[in-house]
Design an enzyme around this catalytic site. Sequence first.
Site, PDB file in Angstrom:
ATOM      1  N   ASP A 267       0.854  -1.313  -0.120  1.00  0.00           N
ATOM      2  CA  ASP A 267       0.030  -0.068   0.025  1.00  0.00           C
ATOM      3  C   ASP A 267       0.931   1.280  -0.141  1.00  0.00           C
ATOM      4  OD1 ASP A 267      -1.934   2.030   0.246  1.00  0.00           O
ATOM      5  OD2 ASP A 267      -2.042   1.675   2.651  1.00  0.00           O
TER       6      ASP A 267
ATOM      7  N   ASP B  80      -6.451 -11.503 -14.659  1.00  0.00           N
ATOM      8  CA  ASP B  80      -7.613 -12.359 -14.146  1.00  0.00           C
ATOM      9  C   ASP B  80      -8.774 -12.234 -14.900  1.00  0.00           C
ATOM     10  OD1 ASP B  80      -9.051 -14.560 -12.368  1.00  0.00           O
ATOM     11  OD2 ASP B  80      -7.637 -14.157 -11.023  1.00  0.00           O
TER      12      ASP B  80
ATOM     13  N   ASP C 265      -4.131   3.900   2.705  1.00  0.00           N
ATOM     14  CA  ASP C 265      -5.401   3.716   2.818  1.00  0.00           C
ATOM     15  C   ASP C 265      -5.890   2.365   3.294  1.00  0.00           C
ATOM     16  OD1 ASP C 265      -5.112   2.217   0.635  1.00  0.00           O
ATOM     17  OD2 ASP C 265      -6.792   3.180  -0.351  1.00  0.00           O
TER      18      ASP C 265
ATOM     19  N   ASP D  20      -1.946  -1.345  -3.623  1.00  0.00           N
ATOM     20  CA  ASP D  20      -2.201  -0.795  -4.783  1.00  0.00           C
ATOM     21  C   ASP D  20      -1.196  -0.931  -6.093  1.00  0.00           C
ATOM     22  OD1 ASP D  20      -0.426   1.184  -4.012  1.00  0.00           O
ATOM     23  OD2 ASP D  20      -1.934   1.942  -2.406  1.00  0.00           O
TER      24      ASP D  20
ATOM     25  N   GLU E 221      -9.087 -21.832 -14.583  1.00  0.00           N
ATOM     26  CA  GLU E 221      -9.013 -22.525 -13.340  1.00  0.00           C
ATOM     27  C   GLU E 221     -10.355 -23.417 -13.669  1.00  0.00           C
ATOM     28  OE1 GLU E 221     -10.588 -21.271  -8.736  1.00  0.00           O
ATOM     29  OE2 GLU E 221     -11.722 -20.389 -10.529  1.00  0.00           O
TER      30      GLU E 221
ATOM     31  N   HIS F 213      -4.500 -18.051  -4.062  1.00  0.00           N
ATOM     32  CA  HIS F 213      -5.202 -16.995  -2.946  1.00  0.00           C
ATOM     33  C   HIS F 213      -6.678 -17.650  -2.538  1.00  0.00           C
ATOM     34  CE1 HIS F 213      -7.332 -17.066  -6.682  1.00  0.00           C
ATOM     35  NE2 HIS F 213      -8.384 -16.216  -6.145  1.00  0.00           N
ATOM     36  N   ASP F 214      -6.935 -18.932  -2.936  1.00  0.00           N
ATOM     37  CA  ASP F 214      -8.181 -19.602  -2.433  1.00  0.00           C
ATOM     38  C   ASP F 214      -7.903 -20.602  -1.427  1.00  0.00           C
ATOM     39  OD1 ASP F 214      -9.929 -18.302  -3.800  1.00  0.00           O
ATOM     40  OD2 ASP F 214      -9.678 -19.413  -5.751  1.00  0.00           O
TER      41      ASP F 214
ATOM     42  N   ASN G  31      -0.545   4.648  -0.240  1.00  0.00           N
ATOM     43  CA  ASN G  31      -1.016   5.785  -0.029  1.00  0.00           C
ATOM     44  C   ASN G  31      -1.864   5.726   1.575  1.00  0.00           C
ATOM     45  OD1 ASN G  31      -3.364   4.334  -0.353  1.00  0.00           O
ATOM     46  ND2 ASN G  31      -4.311   5.634  -1.808  1.00  0.00           N
TER      47      ASN G  31
ATOM     48  N   ASP H 200     -11.021 -17.482 -14.753  1.00  0.00           N
ATOM     49  CA  ASP H 200     -11.844 -17.877 -13.578  1.00  0.00           C
ATOM     50  C   ASP H 200     -12.928 -18.896 -13.874  1.00  0.00           C
ATOM     51  OD1 ASP H 200     -12.041 -17.132 -10.602  1.00  0.00           O
ATOM     52  OD2 ASP H 200     -13.943 -16.490 -11.288  1.00  0.00           O
TER      53      ASP H 200
HETATM   54  C1  GLC Z   1     -12.576 -18.474  -8.160  1.00  0.00           C
HETATM   55  C2  GLC Z   1     -11.487 -17.391  -7.582  1.00  0.00           C
HETATM   56  C3  GLC Z   1     -12.329 -17.081  -6.232  1.00  0.00           C
HETATM   57  C4  GLC Z   1     -13.599 -16.581  -6.416  1.00  0.00           C
HETATM   58  C5  GLC Z   1     -14.415 -17.569  -7.217  1.00  0.00           C
HETATM   59  C6  GLC Z   1     -15.657 -16.606  -7.767  1.00  0.00           C
HETATM   60  O1  GLC Z   1     -12.629 -19.646  -7.706  1.00  0.00           O
HETATM   61  O2  GLC Z   1     -10.273 -17.848  -7.539  1.00  0.00           O
HETATM   62  O3  GLC Z   1     -11.263 -16.411  -5.456  1.00  0.00           O
HETATM   63  O4  GLC Z   1     -14.189 -16.369  -5.127  1.00  0.00           O
HETATM   64  O5  GLC Z   1     -13.928 -17.818  -8.391  1.00  0.00           O
HETATM   65  O6  GLC Z   1     -15.355 -15.774  -8.738  1.00  0.00           O
HETATM   66 CA    CA Z   2      -3.724   2.020  -1.200  1.00  0.00          CA
END
Ligand code: GLC
Ligand code: CA
Length: 560
Positions: free
Chosen positions: A21, A98, A25, A29, A265, A329-330, A23, A203
């Site tokens: 980050d 993505d 907040d 970013d 995915e 990230h999941d 700035n 996705d």
């Molecule tokens: C995919 C993404 C996940 C998201 C889901 C709905 O599984 O990786 O983070 O919540 O799709 O878009």
């Molecule tokens: Ca920021």
Amino acid sequence: MEKRWWQEAVVYQIYCKSFCDTNGDGIGDLGGVISKLPMLKELGINCIWFNPIYKSPQVDNGYDISDYQDIEPSFGTMEQFKELLDKAHAMGIRVVMDLVLNHTSDQHKWFQESRKSKDNPYRDYYVWRAPKENGKEPNNWGNYFYEGRGSAWQFDETTGEYYLHNYSVKMPDVNWEYEPLRQEMYKMMTWWLDLGVDGFRLDAINRLKKPAGLPDSKMPPAPPVGIYGYVVDRAICTNVPGIHELLRTINKEVWSKYDCMTVGECGNLSSDGALDYISQGNNEIDMLFHFEIGKNPNIITVNEYKQTQQRWIDLMQHNAWITQFLTNHDSARQVSRFGNDQQYRVPSAKLLATLIHTMPGTPFVYQGEEIGMTNVHFDTIDDYDERYTVGKYYTAVEAGEDPEVALSRLRPTSRDNARTPYQWDDSENAGFTTGKPWIKVNPRYTEINYAADRASKDSIFEFYKKLIAMRKTNPAIIDGDFKFLLMDHPQMVMYLRKCARQTLLVVCNFSDETVPVQIPAELEGFTWERLLTNREETAPSLERRDNWLPWEAEVYQVKL
Ligand code: GLC
Ligand code: CA
């Protein structure tokens, strides 16, 4: 198969919101990403995959897109994105976006129009159905976000019909059966490719096609959520006949016209059904992410790992290419899930990296893995943000489970494990922000952070650098054949990579114990030279070795 750039790439996944980050907040970013490009360059990666950075109400951290052709203001501006793209390209780093093609935000202008009236030109951009005679939802599907507490259908007063949302109620599924919607999507993707992006992570791509007639799921509703009568059947909208034809069409209309990479995915997909998607001759997608490694969260045996890898690597015989990753990230953090995030955090993080970077396929690094970031342990549900954890928690508690028990059950698999801010140093908020971070920092940041790792003689980052550099100078890593040795050994993962110019051997002790190993006879008679180790204290010779330290990982080559 003809060599494509993404087969030689190492991809680094950036969850912008939690990266850096600039700035104050509390939200990462694009400025933060720009400031860290030199660090990524030094790491050696040559491709970035951005989790969604489009304009979005952030109900699902960007997977709910309200404008595909704008940048989320809390992340930055389109100008800044272009600056980032130019700078990355100048450094030899490609940029992959993505792309969420299954649904949009309910704030997207298409949906705003669509819900206005039955004859609105955008009506069929989404999936609308009249109520059943009793006024109920058109079928028994439950949405993925509330664990069967909620339907996948939402009634909309204005027109008296239901719309489909497999995910959040604020993320209506779009209707790929409708040609104008397809055309809009093609235009949008083309616009990004013309801007210079190098491809897409797609996705939920195997869910675009819905089953004809939208029939009830036959799966019984699982207790305790069975009381609501909704069935969360992720399979019913997945790999539906017609999906391949649809992907071939998109490929023909858009992707085939660019030298871009597509990686889909694909939940609910086994190696059996994968070739249709990724066999080059099919002209669908280039690669996919499957979830067969560690399907049961946290539990995978070394033998299961090897068998699964073997099944996917076998697909490469059929003109296909695969991905190598363990988490994203999941999911939970890889060192916590597959390694040992306590006593052996450093060697196990390096071992997992060794596997990802030396197995066949394209490696994907999720931010923070290169410094061995670990799972987080928040004390209260209020500190968790992501929808699955929160949804599952309240469903369980409503059904009578003890709140503490529910929380301890959900912690290890929460997606927030991977979403806490990047730990840059040991200053307040781990140097991620000068403000209040949007999600709490992992308290282990004082011990585990970028600055500390770089200063350590045992640096994980340095190890990643070596692995990534090795990929560029050792042809067997990308082109070599693959063969497991000691296939049935419950702790050791050992394999050969062999091409005309080189033979490599990778030896990993995937366990907390010291393991005695008889070196397989077929390795005798060669001189093995050690190229890499995560245990500098051991002698650099294969011949004299009869045991392997916990989480020891090494790469050797035959000396010619
Ligand atoms: C995919 C993404 C996940 C998201 C889901 C709905 O599984 O990786 O983070 O919540 O799709 O878009
Ligand atoms: Ca920021």
